[in-house]
Design an enzyme around this catalytic site. Structure first.
Site, mmCIF file in Angstrom:
data_model
loop_
_atom_site.group_PDB
_atom_site.id
_atom_site.type_symbol
_atom_site.label_atom_id
_atom_site.label_comp_id
_atom_site.label_asym_id
_atom_site.label_seq_id
_atom_site.Cartn_x
_atom_site.Cartn_y
_atom_site.Cartn_z
ATOM 1 N N TYR A 26 0.859 -1.188 0.000
ATOM 2 C CA TYR A 26 0.000 0.000 0.000
ATOM 3 C C TYR A 26 0.898 1.243 0.000
ATOM 4 C CZ TYR A 26 -4.265 2.671 0.812
ATOM 5 O OH TYR A 26 -5.313 3.543 0.681
ATOM 6 N N LYS A 64 -20.667 -20.238 -9.946
ATOM 7 C CA LYS A 64 -19.995 -20.104 -11.240
ATOM 8 C C LYS A 64 -18.538 -19.704 -11.032
ATOM 9 C CE LYS A 64 -20.832 -19.980 -15.779
ATOM 10 N NZ LYS A 64 -21.846 -20.680 -16.558
ATOM 11 N N GLU A 98 -24.559 -13.845 -16.998
ATOM 12 C CA GLU A 98 -25.173 -15.077 -16.494
ATOM 13 C C GLU A 98 -26.626 -14.834 -16.103
ATOM 14 O OE1 GLU A 98 -24.415 -19.184 -15.587
ATOM 15 O OE2 GLU A 98 -23.088 -17.673 -16.418
ATOM 16 N N ASP A 99 -27.481 -15.776 -16.455
ATOM 17 C CA ASP A 99 -28.868 -15.826 -15.962
ATOM 18 C C ASP A 99 -29.617 -14.515 -16.176
ATOM 19 O OD1 ASP A 99 -28.309 -18.383 -15.268
ATOM 20 O OD2 ASP A 99 -28.346 -18.098 -13.118
ATOM 21 N N ALA A 147 -36.917 -21.831 -27.944
ATOM 22 C CA ALA A 147 -36.550 -20.648 -28.722
ATOM 23 C C ALA A 147 -35.950 -19.571 -27.825
ATOM 24 C CB ALA A 147 -37.768 -20.102 -29.467
ATOM 25 N N GLY A 148 -35.397 -19.995 -26.689
ATOM 26 C CA GLY A 148 -34.750 -19.056 -25.783
ATOM 27 C C GLY A 148 -33.331 -18.749 -26.212
ATOM 28 N N ALA A 149 -32.591 -18.114 -25.309
ATOM 29 C CA ALA A 149 -31.234 -17.665 -25.630
ATOM 30 C C ALA A 149 -30.335 -18.828 -26.044
ATOM 31 C CB ALA A 149 -30.640 -16.936 -24.431
ATOM 32 N N ALA A 150 -30.406 -19.945 -25.308
ATOM 33 C CA ALA A 150 -29.540 -21.084 -25.621
ATOM 34 C C ALA A 150 -29.904 -21.701 -26.961
ATOM 35 C CB ALA A 150 -29.631 -22.128 -24.509
ATOM 36 N N ASN A 187 -33.153 -30.107 -18.236
ATOM 37 C CA ASN A 187 -32.646 -30.603 -16.951
ATOM 38 C C ASN A 187 -33.616 -30.277 -15.833
ATOM 39 O OD1 ASN A 187 -30.341 -32.156 -16.583
ATOM 40 N ND2 ASN A 187 -28.953 -30.459 -17.025
#
Length: 768
Positions: free
Chosen positions: A42, A97, A139-140, A198-201, A289
């Site tokens: 520092y 994650k 994410e999510d 038809a989602g993001a994935a 899943n």
């Protein structure tokens, strides 16, 4: 909610809360013991790097942790299957994650939860904090906002940005698809693909399939309303991109003559009739899943020519995002890429697909209980436990970044880079995960000889619930039942409770005593003494294993080591050809797994004994799926001392080199030379160990081995698995006095795997 589900819920809450809340923490990477250290860390020392970074912002990669730091960012609008639960509620997932980034690719993470659903506000927040990080993992975040957020951040930031929910599944499934199409003897340009979801994935997956040659006219996408057709009104831009001109409405119609089904939707929407209507050698990726679009057993029972993948770990071909994101970011960070582009994602796909075609390391075969995994219908993508992922995917991604012009720090020495990646594998407890996974593949009957102790019973409960073993609980039955009630440990047919001192066990005690007496009656044992001994739990447990009424035993939690070992030696005894038993401990150190022998049995072994201990340890190392690289430890290096204690080690090495020339072992060596490849290569380039990473230390006596393993364990808070007894005829292991629940669970897995190995050898006729 069932009792078991409620218990698992509480167990999850305790896991996240204790011993300290959360799953990740920040730890210092520099010395901080002295005032000088603090003055450098520092004020005033920190001013120097600050000024260097002011001159050139790129110096932040040189003087700070930015180059290995990723932000995992969410607003909590699409968390797992829980939906829009808010930023605070998403934090456990983001920490999780971060944990995966660290253990699979040695990437540090700050998780950041942003309290806004407004796209502009979210983007501005991320842009404002971006100087802290080397990369951004989104994410999510719910669709369609996720598309806009990622697109704009990629355009407006100069560091890698990826929304893993979109691209992770796309990359892994694309690799699987390339290999599946090849196995089906088809071409990706010709296959007809049905995408449920038809989602993001789903959108990202389909785009990536097209990048590899899939034709838009051959693709049908469905959402909750059915087939997405061009004549449907109010389609989003993403859905319009994949709308079909075909006059079909239902999944049943879409599946007729289709070559590929990709499911990113809900469970049980595909029927056997639909499967039967597909083309020859159909490819089905049912990735919902925890329950796929069609049950795996039902699917493979319906079509024998099927190639199938799911998102589950208990079936072949698991499409698991952890095969992708840690390694993609690793490669991107290591060349300081300004973005993760299509070329880099496609390079990751190709590397994954090619890795599945290479010979599988024995460690991976062992982890999954396979004789020999190989490229085929049930192995189209690598397994998550495959350590080669870290040395294959990042270099491919890094090269693609360089070739596509987004790498700011190109790699010049690829061998050095690969060596650095090997070093990053370190001590992240992969070996423990491999061990537990292997035990689950073929659970055995394990006797817990001290089951009327709460922690022992907890370990047995975890072994039972996790599918590691079928517990046999020895001890006072009333106490065990009372503790089971307290733990909500349900008594099932798979759980047996035995009290050797009870009247109901009298006949079995007498039967065991008869066997023992007949074996030892000429050695001074009377029938009465045999009956008395069989009422003692460690003798009873040993006899259960000896007579095949149990597969393995664990004891020693509450009793001194010698009192536990004696019954095992008296009843089970040493294996054929073994003249001395020994023990090894596996230490999960920061440099990787390290075996230490002999930690419990032999006080002052001679040269012959040390050679035998080394050989037995090598068998255990191989049982864990590793090649033994062994150093025989001393206070001296290669003849530098003529004292008898040093000569003892030298003679042991000579015996091993003569009788087992293929064994990679050398010495006598001091510990620092054994563990430092640099020092060893510099001073002793002639050694068998030169250029190798030692994973096994054989100490000259019990004092040294026991003291060193316990010192490593306590000073570094290192996980220890052991002592693992070696040389016994049947599986029996002695716990450390007062062992933790986690240590006993790990020893349960050791006992089970030991039983698996001994069973395998007995069937093949190979000596133990």
């Amino acid at each position: 909610m069932s009792i078991q589900n409620e218990r698992k819920r509480r167990e999850a809450l305790v896991y996240h809360a204790k011993p300290k809340p959360g799953k990740i923490e920040v730890v210092p990477t520099k010395k901080y013991a002295t005032q000088r250290d603090l003055a450098l860390a520092y004020s005033p020392g920190v001013a120097a790097p600050c000024l260097e970074i002011e001159k050139d912002k790129n110096n932040s990669y040189k003087y700070t942790s930015k180059g290995n730091l990723v932000a995992v960012i969410s607003n909590g609008t699409a968390v797992l299957g829980l939906g829009d639960i808010g930023p605070e509620a998403s934090k456990p997932v983001m920490e999780g994650k971060g944990l995966l980034f660290k253990i699979f690719a040695d990437i540090d993470v700050f998780d950041i939860e942003v309290d806004t659903k407004n796209v502009d506000e979210f983007i501005q927040t991320v842009k404002n904090i971006a100087p802290t990080f080397g990369g951004i993992n989104l994410e999510d975040i719910k669709a369609p906002e996720a598309f806009e957020i990622e697109r704009r951040l990629k355009e407006e930031l100069d560091i890698p940005v990826m929304h893993d929910d979109q691209h992770g599944t796309a990359i892994i499934s694309a690799a699987a698809l390339l290999n599946a199409v090849e196995l089906a003897d088809k071409k990706i340009e010709d296959v007809k693909i049905v995408v449920s979801g038809a989602g993001a994935a789903a959108v990202s997956c389909t785009r990536l399939y097209k990048a590899f040659g899939a034709q838009a006219d051959n693709i049908v996408m469905l959402d909750s309303k059915g087939v997405i057709r061009k004549d449907r009104e109010n389609l989003s831009a993403e859905k319009d991109e994949f709308a079909t001109s075909r006059t079909i409405d239902t999944l049943e119609e879409a599946m007729q003559d289709a070559d590929v089904f990709v499911g990113l939707s809900i469970a049980d929407i595909v029927t056997p009739e639909m499967l039967l209507s597909m083309a020859k050698n159909p490819i089905v990726f049912a990735m919902a899943n925890p329950n796929p679009e069609i049950d795996y057993d039902l699917a493979v029972g319906t079509r024998k020519d099927l190639i199938m993948a799911t998102g589950r770990s208990d079936h072949p071909n698991q499409v698991n995002n952890v095969l992708g994101f840690p390694f993609i970011f690793r490669g991107a960070l290591d060349v300081r890429a300004t973005k993760i582009n299509e070329a880099m994602k496609m390079a990751a796909v190709r590397a994954l697909a090619e890795l599945a075609k290479e010979n599988v390391p024995e460690q991976v075969n062992i982890a999954y209980g396979e004789t020999k995994l190989g490229f085929g219908r049930e192995y189209i993508i690598p397994k998550p436990f495959d350590s080669r992922l870290l040395t294959k995917i990042p270099p491919a991604v890094a090269k693609a970044a360089m070739e596509s012009g987004v790498a700011q720090e190109p790699i010049e020495d690829w061998q050095r880079y690969e060596d650095e990646l090997y070093e990053r594998m370190g001590g992240d407890n992969k070996i423990t995960r491999l061990l537990l996974n292997r035990a689950k593949l073929n659970p055995k009957r394990v006797v817990y000889a001290e089951a009327d102790h709460l922690d022992v019973l907890k370990a047995a409960q975890i072994g039972h619930d996790e599918g590691l073993c079928r517990p046999i609980l020895l001890g006072r039955k009333d106490v065990i039942l009372e503790l089971m009630q307290e733990l909500e440990f349900e008594k099932t047919e798979a759980v047996e409770i035995i009290d050797p001192k009870s009247d109901e066990c009298k006949d079995q005690v007498n039967a065991y005593a008869e066997v023992f007496w007949n074996a030892r009656k000429r050695n001074g044992i009377t029938l009465y003494e045999a009956q008395k001994l069989m009422r003692e739990r460690n003798y009873y447990a040993s006899m259960m294993v000896n007579e095949g009424d149990a597969d393995a035993l664990l004891s020693g939690y509450s009793r001194a080591y010698p009192t536990v070992v004696k019954p095992i030696l008296d009843l089970i005894g040493m294996d054929k050809g073994v003249t001395r038993i020994a023990a090894t401990n596996l230490m999960n150190t920061t440099r990787g797994p390290l075996f230490i022998s002999d930690t419990s049995i032999n006080i002052e072994p001679d040269s012959e004994d040390l050679a035998k201990i080394a050989y037995m340890t090598s068998r255990i190392v191989k049982m864990f799926g590793m090649e033994p690289i062994m150093a025989m430890v001393s206070y001296a290096n290669f003849g530098s001392s003529k004292h008898d204690k040093a000569k003892k080690i030298k003679r042991a090495v000579e015996i091993l080199h003569d009788k087992m020339p293929d064994l990679i072992v050398d010495g006598e060596l001091q510990v620092d030379f054994a563990l430092s490849r640099r020092m060893l290569e510099s001073k002793f380039p002639f050694s068998k160990l030169a250029g190798r990473k030692v994973n096994t230390l054989i100490f000259p006596n019990l004092d040294a081995a026991n003291s060193n393993y316990k010192m490593i364990k306590e000073l570094n808070q290192t996980d220890s698995i052991g002592p693992i007894l070696m040389g016994l005829k049947k599986p029996a292991h002695v716990l450390q006095l007062g062992a933790s629940v986690e240590e006993m669970v790990n020893m349960t897995a050791v006992a089970v795997v030991d039983a698996q190995e001994k069973e395998k050898r007995s069937h093949t006729g190979i000596p133990h």
